[in-house]
Design an enzyme around this catalytic site. Structure first.
Site, short mmCIF file in Angstrom:
data_model
loop_
_atom_site.label_atom_id
_atom_site.label_comp_id
_atom_site.label_asym_id
_atom_site.label_seq_id
_atom_site.Cartn_x
_atom_site.Cartn_y
_atom_site.Cartn_z
N GLY A 116 0.92 -1.31 0.06
CA GLY A 116 0.07 -0.21 0.18
C GLY A 116 1.25 1.68 0.21
N LEU B 40 -2.23 -8.25 -3.22
CA LEU B 40 -2.66 -9.28 -1.82
C LEU B 40 -3.51 -10.30 -2.11
CD1 LEU B 40 -4.04 -6.51 0.44
CD2 LEU B 40 -2.09 -7.62 1.00
N SER C 298 -8.05 -0.45 12.79
CA SER C 298 -8.91 0.50 12.77
C SER C 298 -9.58 0.59 13.66
CB SER C 298 -9.69 0.55 11.13
OG SER C 298 -10.60 1.47 11.33
N GLU D 248 -12.27 1.92 12.80
CA GLU D 248 -13.40 0.96 12.97
C GLU D 248 -14.14 -0.01 13.42
OE1 GLU D 248 -16.53 2.25 9.94
OE2 GLU D 248 -15.19 3.61 10.92
N TYR E 67 -16.23 -3.48 5.66
CA TYR E 67 -15.00 -3.15 6.14
C TYR E 67 -14.06 -3.10 7.71
CZ TYR E 67 -11.03 0.19 7.10
OH TYR E 67 -9.71 0.76 7.70
N LYS F 147 -11.54 -5.54 9.04
CA LYS F 147 -10.44 -5.66 10.00
C LYS F 147 -10.39 -6.20 11.13
CE LYS F 147 -8.35 -2.51 7.49
NZ LYS F 147 -6.65 -2.85 7.52
N ARG G 195 -4.55 12.94 1.78
CA ARG G 195 -6.06 11.60 1.93
C ARG G 195 -6.75 11.41 0.34
NH1 ARG G 195 -7.64 7.60 4.78
NH2 ARG G 195 -9.15 8.53 6.68
N PHE H 239 -13.21 10.64 1.56
CA PHE H 239 -13.37 10.59 2.76
C PHE H 239 -13.42 12.20 2.82
CE2 PHE H 239 -9.98 7.64 1.21
CZ PHE H 239 -10.79 6.46 2.07
P1 NDP Z 1 -5.93 3.94 1.36
O1 NDP Z 1 -7.25 3.34 0.53
O2 NDP Z 1 -5.13 5.34 0.79
O3 NDP Z 1 -4.36 3.22 0.54
C1 NDP Z 1 -4.19 1.96 0.67
C2 NDP Z 1 -3.56 1.42 -0.37
O4 NDP Z 1 -4.02 0.21 -0.77
C3 NDP Z 1 -3.43 1.51 -2.01
O5 NDP Z 1 -1.33 1.73 -1.53
C4 NDP Z 1 -4.13 1.06 -3.08
O6 NDP Z 1 -3.23 0.75 -3.88
C5 NDP Z 1 -3.50 -0.24 -2.52
N1 NDP Z 1 -3.86 -1.49 -2.04
C6 NDP Z 1 -5.51 -1.61 -1.90
N2 NDP Z 1 -5.59 -3.35 -2.55
C7 NDP Z 1 -4.39 -3.79 -2.82
C8 NDP Z 1 -4.95 -5.34 -3.69
N3 NDP Z 1 -5.11 -5.79 -3.74
N4 NDP Z 1 -3.04 -5.33 -3.45
C9 NDP Z 1 -1.62 -4.98 -3.26
N5 NDP Z 1 -2.18 -3.56 -3.22
C10 NDP Z 1 -3.96 -2.73 -2.59
O7 NDP Z 1 -5.04 3.89 2.59
P2 NDP Z 1 -4.60 4.83 4.07
O8 NDP Z 1 -3.53 4.77 3.02
O9 NDP Z 1 -5.83 5.80 4.39
O10 NDP Z 1 -5.09 3.31 4.68
C11 NDP Z 1 -3.42 2.70 5.03
C12 NDP Z 1 -4.12 1.44 5.54
O11 NDP Z 1 -4.83 1.39 7.41
C13 NDP Z 1 -5.18 0.68 5.45
O12 NDP Z 1 -5.53 -0.71 5.31
C14 NDP Z 1 -6.67 1.53 6.13
O13 NDP Z 1 -7.65 0.33 5.67
C15 NDP Z 1 -5.83 1.35 7.54
N6 NDP Z 1 -6.59 2.42 8.26
C16 NDP Z 1 -6.70 4.01 7.36
C17 NDP Z 1 -7.12 4.70 8.72
C18 NDP Z 1 -7.15 6.04 8.33
O14 NDP Z 1 -7.34 6.95 8.61
N7 NDP Z 1 -6.34 6.40 7.35
C19 NDP Z 1 -7.33 4.41 9.88
C20 NDP Z 1 -6.61 2.96 10.37
C21 NDP Z 1 -6.59 2.47 9.44
P3 NDP Z 1 -3.44 1.60 -4.96
O15 NDP Z 1 -2.77 2.54 -4.72
O16 NDP Z 1 -3.42 0.65 -6.41
O17 NDP Z 1 -4.79 1.93 -5.53
P1 GDR Z 2 -14.66 6.62 7.76
O1 GDR Z 2 -14.04 8.07 6.99
O2 GDR Z 2 -15.66 6.10 7.72
O3 GDR Z 2 -14.33 7.10 9.56
O4 GDR Z 2 -13.45 5.46 7.87
P2 GDR Z 2 -14.76 8.89 6.53
O5 GDR Z 2 -13.90 9.83 6.31
O6 GDR Z 2 -15.46 8.03 5.31
O7 GDR Z 2 -16.44 9.47 7.31
C1 GDR Z 2 -16.21 9.28 8.45
C2 GDR Z 2 -16.92 10.10 8.93
O8 GDR Z 2 -18.45 11.37 7.96
C3 GDR Z 2 -18.84 11.03 7.81
N1 GDR Z 2 -19.74 11.47 6.37
C4 GDR Z 2 -19.09 11.47 5.30
N2 GDR Z 2 -17.82 10.58 4.90
C5 GDR Z 2 -17.66 10.36 3.93
N3 GDR Z 2 -16.96 10.03 3.03
N4 GDR Z 2 -18.48 11.02 2.65
C6 GDR Z 2 -19.10 12.02 2.84
O9 GDR Z 2 -19.67 12.59 1.96
C7 GDR Z 2 -19.85 12.42 4.66
N5 GDR Z 2 -20.62 13.01 5.25
C8 GDR Z 2 -20.38 12.83 6.50
C9 GDR Z 2 -19.08 9.44 7.65
O10 GDR Z 2 -20.71 8.59 7.40
C10 GDR Z 2 -18.50 8.54 8.48
O11 GDR Z 2 -19.56 8.66 9.76
C11 GDR Z 2 -11.68 5.84 7.45
C12 GDR Z 2 -10.95 5.34 6.70
O12 GDR Z 2 -9.80 5.97 5.92
C13 GDR Z 2 -10.62 3.98 7.65
O13 GDR Z 2 -10.34 3.25 6.08
C14 GDR Z 2 -9.94 3.65 8.44
O14 GDR Z 2 -9.81 2.98 8.96
C15 GDR Z 2 -11.48 4.96 9.81
O15 GDR Z 2 -11.52 5.97 8.93
C16 GDR Z 2 -10.56 4.83 10.49
#
Ligand code: NDP
Ligand code: GDR
Length: 321
Positions: A8, A57, A123, A125, A147, A151, A182, A186
């Site tokens: 990733g 993966l 996470s 979540e 999701y 996790k 980001r 999101f």
């Molecule tokens: P992103 O969605 O920005 O990045 C996900 C990465 O996973 C990308 O590089 C994507 O590649 C890669 N990927 C997805 N599917 C596959 C696959 N089948 N094989 C190989 N690579 C794959 O996520 P974040 O950087 O925000 O998060 C990183 C990790 O942390 C994730 O596991 C997420 O669930 C977890 N997480 C994130 C949080 C957050 O707030 N950001 C909080 C808690 C957990 P590609 O670019 O090709 O799509």
């Molecule tokens: P989350 O992040 O689901 O917490 O997962 P997201 O930013 O998508 O949503 C947070 C909250 O905001 C509310 N929401 C919206 N969300 C999105 N995406 N778009 C909208 O327009 C919107 N309006 C309101 C959602 O309902 C939600 O309650 C992220 C991801 O990075 C996960 O991979 C990670 O594990 C968790 O954070 C911790």
């Protein structure tokens, strides 16, 4: 020179972690999946310093070969289908990537080199419909999306391989962390991007879903440090990583629009299609174990986070114009 492998690496966290490890003197390897067009924007300026390998993966053999070729001391599993709404539409694929993908990596470690230290991106979540506040490592899980369920599997299989095979495997239970890198779907980035576009006259309105959801939002740059600290510790364990404060989506929008002198109420519209079949209404983490045992603490406040995201998007949209 220590060697790290990041799955990733093209995502938000992978890009921050790669820079962090390069600065620490690591030889950094990154796993990327095949795509018809390259998707390396977030690692563009360090691309020459990272060795990229194609693997997926979903493909066990590709993971075995990846570990044989990169010979890592540390493996950080950032790859996942990470967008909660997509997991409702594609629950099986999410399970394959986000849940079973973890087992495939752990099996590859067990086969190729059981001494590899493993970090799993768990996470907040997993806490979903929260049983207590704030949430810590002992709080029971109650995930609210495919999701979150995936996790939970990834978390427990990591614990299980540690207990069964003695692998140095850690699960970091990270609360939401954001940055200018980001993904734009999101909510935080969707808001900061819209503020910049509205400010520059390129967008008129912003559709959002649940404005009353509360999250414990931190800065991704602070959070990747905790991942590395877990793998340097004297024993493998699980840690909550969070700021300990929570804010609503509404508060995020309020501050983001105020940054350019606008009132969010004039621009934000409710779009019922953006409401989730089941949402996580509130999350707030207790990271005292990480503070006590790893010496980790966040350095960026909620206010600083909103401002830095809006400022980065303002700069980007201005440059595009
Ligand atoms: P992103 O969605 O920005 O990045 C996900 C990465 O996973 C990308 O590089 C994507 O590649 C890669 N990927 C997805 N599917 C596959 C696959 N089948 N094989 C190989 N690579 C794959 O996520 P974040 O950087 O925000 O998060 C990183 C990790 O942390 C994730 O596991 C997420 O669930 C977890 N997480 C994130 C949080 C957050 O707030 N950001 C909080 C808690 C957990 P590609 O670019 O090709 O799509
Ligand atoms: P989350 O992040 O689901 O917490 O997962 P997201 O930013 O998508 O949503 C947070 C909250 O905001 C509310 N929401 C919206 N969300 C999105 N995406 N778009 C909208 O327009 C919107 N309006 C309101 C959602 O309902 C939600 O309650 C992220 C991801 O990075 C996960 O991979 C990670 O594990 C968790 O954070 C911790």
């Amino acid at each position: 020179m220590p060697r790290a492998l990041i799955t990733g690496v093209t995502g938000q966290d992978g890009a921050y972690l790669a820079r962090f490890l390069l600065d620490k003197g690591y030889q950094v390897h990154g796993m990327v999946r095949r795509s018809s067009t390259e998707n390396f924007e977030r690692i563009a300026d360090v691309r020459d310093r990272i060795q990229l390998h194609q693997a997926d993966l979903l493909d066990q053999l590709s993971l075995l070969r990846l570990l044989e070729r990169s010979e890592p001391d540390e493996l950080y599993n950032m790859a996942a289908q990470s967008f909660v709404p997509t997991s409702f539409d594609q629950p099986l694929l999410t399970g394959e990537f986000t849940a079973l993908g973890v087992t495939r990596l752990l099996e590859a470690i067990r086969t190729v080199d059981p001494k590899i230290r493993f970090y799993q991106a768990s996470s907040s979540e997993m806490f979903g419909s929260v049983r207590e506040e704030p949430q810590n490592e002992q709080t029971p899980f109650w995930p609210r999306s495919p999701y979150g369920v995936a996790k939970v599997y990834g978390h427990w299989i990591t614990v299980n391989y540690r207990e069964s095979y003695g692998i140095f495997a850690c699960s970091g239970i990270l609360f939401n962390h954001e940055s200018p890198w980001r993904g734009k779907e999101f909510v935080t980035r969707k808001i900061s991007d819209a503020v910049a576009r509205i400010h520059h006259g390129k967008q008129r309105k912003l559709q959002l879903g649940n404005l009353d959801a509360h999250r414990d939002w931190g800065f991704a740059g602070d959070f990747v440090r905790a991942m590395w600290q877990m793998l340097q510790h004297d024993h493998p364990d699980d840690y909550v990583v969070a700021t300990g404060t929570k804010h609503s989506v509404r508060e995020f929008a309020d501050r983001a629009f105020a940054r350019v002198g606008l009132d969010y109420r004039e621009f934000v519209e409710l779009d019922a299609a953006l409401l989730r079949p089941a949402d996580v209404h509130t999350l707030r983490g207790d990271a005292s174990k990480a503070r006590r045992e790893l010496g980790w603490q966040p350095e960026t406040s909620f206010e600083q986070l909103v401002d830095l995201m809006v400022d980065a998007d303002l700069q980007r949209v201005a440059a595009e114009a």
